[in-house]
Design a protein around this motif. Structure first.
Motif, PDB file in Angstrom:
ATOM      1  N   TYR A 143       0.831  -1.300   0.126  1.00  0.00           N
ATOM      2  CA  TYR A 143       0.072  -0.399  -0.079  1.00  0.00           C
ATOM      3  C   TYR A 143       1.140   1.210  -0.167  1.00  0.00           C
ATOM      4  O   TYR A 143       1.963   1.224   0.509  1.00  0.00           O
ATOM      5  CB  TYR A 143      -0.813  -0.285   1.252  1.00  0.00           C
ATOM      6  N   ALA A 144       0.123   2.079  -1.134  1.00  0.00           N
ATOM      7  CA  ALA A 144       1.064   3.694  -0.609  1.00  0.00           C
ATOM      8  C   ALA A 144       1.203   3.825   1.148  1.00  0.00           C
ATOM      9  O   ALA A 144      -0.304   3.923   1.307  1.00  0.00           O
ATOM     10  CB  ALA A 144      -0.114   3.959  -1.468  1.00  0.00           C
ATOM     11  N   ASP A 145       1.978   4.644   1.396  1.00  0.00           N
ATOM     12  CA  ASP A 145       1.850   5.261   2.713  1.00  0.00           C
ATOM     13  C   ASP A 145       0.530   5.761   3.366  1.00  0.00           C
ATOM     14  O   ASP A 145      -0.114   5.611   3.985  1.00  0.00           O
ATOM     15  CB  ASP A 145       3.089   6.087   3.838  1.00  0.00           C
ATOM     16  N   SER A 146       0.551   7.151   2.533  1.00  0.00           N
ATOM     17  CA  SER A 146      -1.073   7.950   2.630  1.00  0.00           C
ATOM     18  C   SER A 146      -2.367   6.923   2.940  1.00  0.00           C
ATOM     19  O   SER A 146      -3.831   7.590   3.275  1.00  0.00           O
ATOM     20  CB  SER A 146      -1.176   8.336   1.698  1.00  0.00           C
ATOM     21  N   VAL A 147      -2.559   5.633   2.134  1.00  0.00           N
ATOM     22  CA  VAL A 147      -4.221   5.074   2.490  1.00  0.00           C
ATOM     23  C   VAL A 147      -4.564   3.782   3.401  1.00  0.00           C
ATOM     24  O   VAL A 147      -5.085   3.249   3.713  1.00  0.00           O
ATOM     25  CB  VAL A 147      -4.492   4.165   1.184  1.00  0.00           C
TER      26      VAL A 147
END
Length: 123
Positions: free
Chosen positions: A59-63
């Motif tokens: 996952y992207a860190d933002s999600v």
């Protein structure tokens, strides 16, 4: 030619949830890593999440902690459950795929793309 068809986009209020689906065809789905990318207005495309045949995920860190990617190999379908959505996550969300098990965070390494589905998060 691989075909990826997204569905499930729409309008949701900030803090709400949406579930995106991507139906894949013309590929050996179980041999493919699948993912989601997005492109917000005026911004570059960015990686969101990915899953491979063994259900390893990235996952992207933002999600992280809000989005969950999953797949159903029997249905050739990949999902993205999005919770606690933010207005800045308004974007076109693309289903993507690539042969093999690698889960790259680089947009350019995903070779197969769907047409995209619009997600609009109102504040």
């Amino acid at each position: 030619q691989v075909q990826l068809v997204e569905s499930g986009g729409g309008l949701v209020q900030a803090g709400g949830s949406l579930r995106l689906s991507c139906a894949a065809s013309r590929l050996t789905f179980s041999n493919y890593a699948m993912g989601w990318l997005r492109q917000a207005p005026g911004k570059e495309r960015e990686f969101v999440a990915a899953i491979n045949w063994s259900t390893s995920t990235y996952y992207a860190d933002s999600v992280k902690g809000r989005f969950t990617i999953s797949r159903d190999n029997a249905k050739n379908t990949v999902y993205l459950q999005m919770n606690s959505l933010k207005s800045e996550e308004t974007a076109v969300y693309y289903c993507v795929g690539r042969p093999g098990a690698a889960l790259p965070g680089s947009v350019r390494l995903w070779g197969d793309w769907g047409q995209g589905t619009q997600v609009t998060v109102s504040s």
